[in-house]
Design a protein around this motif. Sequence first.
Motif, short mmCIF file in Angstrom:
data_model
loop_
_atom_site.label_atom_id
_atom_site.label_comp_id
_atom_site.label_asym_id
_atom_site.label_seq_id
_atom_site.Cartn_x
_atom_site.Cartn_y
_atom_site.Cartn_z
N ARG A 26 0.14 -27.41 75.97
CA ARG A 26 1.58 -27.26 76.16
C ARG A 26 2.05 -28.41 77.04
O ARG A 26 1.41 -28.75 78.03
CB ARG A 26 1.87 -25.92 76.84
CG ARG A 26 3.34 -25.60 76.93
CD ARG A 26 3.60 -24.21 77.53
NE ARG A 26 3.07 -23.18 76.67
CZ ARG A 26 2.23 -22.21 77.10
NH1 ARG A 26 1.86 -22.16 78.36
NH2 ARG A 26 1.79 -21.30 76.27
N VAL A 27 3.16 -29.01 76.64
CA VAL A 27 3.81 -30.07 77.42
C VAL A 27 5.30 -29.75 77.46
O VAL A 27 5.77 -28.88 76.73
CB VAL A 27 3.59 -31.48 76.80
CG1 VAL A 27 2.14 -31.87 76.82
CG2 VAL A 27 4.17 -31.58 75.41
N CYS A 36 2.67 -37.52 71.23
CA CYS A 36 2.29 -37.91 69.86
C CYS A 36 2.10 -39.41 69.75
O CYS A 36 1.10 -39.87 69.18
CB CYS A 36 3.34 -37.44 68.86
SG CYS A 36 3.44 -35.66 68.67
N LYS A 37 3.02 -40.17 70.29
CA LYS A 37 2.94 -41.64 70.20
C LYS A 37 1.75 -42.20 70.98
O LYS A 37 1.07 -43.10 70.51
CB LYS A 37 4.24 -42.27 70.67
CG LYS A 37 5.39 -42.05 69.71
CD LYS A 37 6.62 -42.78 70.16
CE LYS A 37 7.78 -42.54 69.24
NZ LYS A 37 7.61 -42.99 67.89
N LEU A 38 1.50 -41.66 72.18
CA LEU A 38 0.39 -42.15 72.97
C LEU A 38 -0.95 -41.85 72.32
O LEU A 38 -1.83 -42.71 72.26
CB LEU A 38 0.45 -41.55 74.38
CG LEU A 38 1.59 -42.06 75.27
CD1 LEU A 38 1.69 -41.22 76.54
CD2 LEU A 38 1.40 -43.52 75.61
N LEU A 70 -10.92 -38.65 74.99
CA LEU A 70 -9.49 -38.31 74.85
C LEU A 70 -9.00 -37.51 76.05
O LEU A 70 -7.92 -37.78 76.58
CB LEU A 70 -9.26 -37.53 73.55
CG LEU A 70 -7.82 -37.11 73.27
CD1 LEU A 70 -6.88 -38.31 73.26
CD2 LEU A 70 -7.75 -36.34 71.96
N LYS A 71 -9.78 -36.56 76.51
CA LYS A 71 -9.39 -35.75 77.67
C LYS A 71 -9.22 -36.62 78.91
O LYS A 71 -8.28 -36.43 79.69
CB LYS A 71 -10.44 -34.67 77.92
CG LYS A 71 -10.07 -33.69 78.98
CD LYS A 71 -11.11 -32.60 79.09
CE LYS A 71 -10.74 -31.59 80.17
NZ LYS A 71 -11.75 -30.56 80.31
N THR A 72 -10.10 -37.60 79.08
CA THR A 72 -10.00 -38.52 80.21
C THR A 72 -8.71 -39.33 80.13
O THR A 72 -8.01 -39.51 81.12
CB THR A 72 -11.23 -39.46 80.22
OG1 THR A 72 -12.41 -38.67 80.33
CG2 THR A 72 -11.16 -40.43 81.39
N VAL A 73 -8.39 -39.81 78.94
CA VAL A 73 -7.16 -40.60 78.75
C VAL A 73 -5.93 -39.73 78.95
O VAL A 73 -4.96 -40.15 79.59
CB VAL A 73 -7.15 -41.27 77.35
CG1 VAL A 73 -5.83 -41.94 77.08
CG2 VAL A 73 -8.29 -42.26 77.23
N LEU A 74 -5.96 -38.50 78.44
CA LEU A 74 -4.82 -37.59 78.60
C LEU A 74 -4.54 -37.32 80.07
O LEU A 74 -3.38 -37.23 80.50
CB LEU A 74 -5.07 -36.27 77.86
CG LEU A 74 -5.04 -36.32 76.34
CD1 LEU A 74 -5.48 -34.98 75.76
CD2 LEU A 74 -3.66 -36.70 75.82
N LEU A 79 2.13 -37.57 81.75
CA LEU A 79 2.62 -36.31 81.21
C LEU A 79 1.85 -35.17 81.85
O LEU A 79 0.66 -35.29 82.13
CB LEU A 79 2.40 -36.24 79.69
CG LEU A 79 2.86 -37.40 78.82
CD1 LEU A 79 2.32 -37.24 77.41
CD2 LEU A 79 4.36 -37.48 78.80
N LYS A 80 2.53 -34.04 82.04
CA LYS A 80 1.84 -32.86 82.52
C LYS A 80 1.40 -32.06 81.29
O LYS A 80 2.25 -31.55 80.54
CB LYS A 80 2.75 -32.01 83.40
CG LYS A 80 2.06 -30.80 83.95
CD LYS A 80 2.99 -29.96 84.80
CE LYS A 80 2.26 -28.70 85.18
NZ LYS A 80 3.17 -27.61 85.47
#
Length: 84
Positions: A26-27, A36-38, A70-74, A79-80
């Motif tokens: 959730r964001v 989505c873009k990132l 991906l989790k590391t980049v997120l 963004l929260k």
Amino acid sequence: MNGLEHRNSLQLKDKYKDADLIINARVERSEIQMLCKLVEALGHLGIVTTTNKELGEVKIQTTKDCWLELKTVLAKMPLKIEFI
């Protein structure tokens, strides 16, 4: 398709049957498009699909092999993101 091709096709499916991983998150509604873009810019790491725009709920499709990266980049994105 002959018997050997069919067997090889089944073996390939079995090899990757558990590779996909779907992450529910959730964001903020206003940040869905940026998420989505990132993620899209990362190309091979995942795909984001909006499941409930009003609540900011998304699904992130990735693989078990790519999830850690991906989790590391997120976590570093501005963004929260709440994983649900």
